[in-house]
Design a protein around this motif. Sequence first.
Motif, mmCIF file in Angstrom:
data_model
loop_
_atom_site.group_PDB
_atom_site.id
_atom_site.type_symbol
_atom_site.label_atom_id
_atom_site.label_comp_id
_atom_site.label_asym_id
_atom_site.label_seq_id
_atom_site.Cartn_x
_atom_site.Cartn_y
_atom_site.Cartn_z
ATOM 1 N N ARG A 1 0.825 -1.202 0.000
ATOM 2 C CA ARG A 1 0.000 0.000 0.000
ATOM 3 C C ARG A 1 0.865 1.260 0.000
ATOM 4 N NH1 ARG A 1 -5.128 -0.601 -1.750
ATOM 5 N NH2 ARG A 1 -6.211 -2.283 -0.656
ATOM 6 N N THR B 1 2.174 2.427 -3.374
ATOM 7 C CA THR B 1 1.233 3.144 -4.250
ATOM 8 C C THR B 1 1.189 4.637 -3.960
ATOM 9 O OG1 THR B 1 -0.689 2.773 -2.790
ATOM 10 C CG2 THR B 1 -0.192 1.066 -4.434
ATOM 11 N N VAL C 1 -2.441 -5.456 -5.312
ATOM 12 C CA VAL C 1 -2.089 -4.681 -4.125
ATOM 13 C C VAL C 1 -2.720 -5.285 -2.874
ATOM 14 C CG1 VAL C 1 -2.173 -2.421 -3.005
ATOM 15 C CG2 VAL C 1 -1.814 -2.576 -5.482
ATOM 16 N N SER C 2 -4.016 -5.556 -2.924
ATOM 17 C CA SER C 2 -4.748 -6.007 -1.749
ATOM 18 C C SER C 2 -4.756 -7.522 -1.635
ATOM 19 C CB SER C 2 -6.192 -5.501 -1.803
ATOM 20 O OG SER C 2 -6.962 -6.090 -0.767
ATOM 21 N N ASP D 1 0.320 -8.385 4.283
ATOM 22 C CA ASP D 1 -0.125 -7.736 3.056
ATOM 23 C C ASP D 1 0.127 -8.695 1.900
ATOM 24 O OD1 ASP D 1 2.598 -7.637 2.543
ATOM 25 O OD2 ASP D 1 2.771 -5.462 2.782
#
Length: 409
Positions: A38, A41, A59-60, A102
């Motif tokens: 995160r 970004t 990303v997630s 993550d």
Amino acid sequence: MNQRILLAVGGGIAAYKAASLCSLLVKHGYDVQVLMTRNATEFIKPLTFQSLSRNPVVVSTFEEPNPAEIAHVAMADRADLFVVAPATANLIGKLAHGIADDMVTTTALVCQAPLLIAPAMNVHMYDHPAVQENLRILRQRGAIVVDPGSGPLACGYTGKGRLAEPEEIKDVVDAVLTRQSDLSDLRVLVTAGPTVEDIDPVRFVSNGSSGKMGYAIAEAAVSRGAKVTLVTGPSHLEPVAGAEMVRVRSTEQMKDAVLKRLSTVDAVIGAAAPVDFRPAERFDQKWKKSDGLPQIDWVQTPDILASVAKAKEARHVVVGFAAETRDVVLNAEKKLVSKDLDFVVGNQIGEEGVGFGTDTNRVIIVSKNGPDPLPLMSKLDVANEILSRVRIVFDGRLGTRARRETDQL
């Protein structure tokens, strides 16, 4: 099918360089799947990497576009190499301690492919004992670390912490993916570091060798599939993951360790810097200054490579080193002939970035075909140059090529 690289981008200002790396890898035919933290970004948008890689950027952890598979498991299973660039101090700490909070760290914990880490951060952060310990843990597990460069940093400091250049990282990627098994049929013994000859219980004679060149050769040989034995004198360096470590102190002990294992190996690379002389008599007690200057008679220590030359078999490839202060080529040529070596790696110590304790080296490889000077490069790159030549010499040995071809039938 193109080899697939998972490129994990950490949250640092050097994330912009990861875009160049992504583009470079794609241009060289790799299938690149980008994962971002995160925080990453905040520095560069996923759309940039999507455009460069032609793959969706993840990303997630909770992005599950395909209900038939778990995204992070599927990506990990398809990967040939996991690259983390830039690797921040935070990300390095998580990877070292198995924290998976993550998409990047969760995928890394599942992935069985080789792990390549390119750190980038403030110089003081990079030098912090916690960060260095975490890198040590990762190296010990087999991770490949592309050391950061030195220079002006975004924070205003100047020092070691800049992300390695994309071209340098790409070269390491190439080495890992293309050289990974080209030495799988070779058994390589490497000597490294100094030896120590005791004068009394507290004093000794030694030299400034750090062992970095020998350890780099052992590391490169392991990464290329060889079965590696590293016979090392005293060194502060971390053990080479995947190599048999044999620790010795004196030149005599190193010679004995090498000769004991000679019949079980195919190549001997003598990168160590053994002490050439020792006291004829060792004092049993500490010599007191009040007793005046000790009278010491010196005798020569065994010549390890000469002993190997006498005991070697036809298949053996034997490589020597010549660290010189002058006449490098001449002295290397003498060693080549007198010790019946396949080639000698010579360098002139004292030059900037060359010799004991440095992370780089500039060498001249001297063989019966003459001298072959190489430019200044990392010791790992020098190691791979040496190993590639060992491969060529070994393949040219009488009967070796036939044996390998028979094994493949």
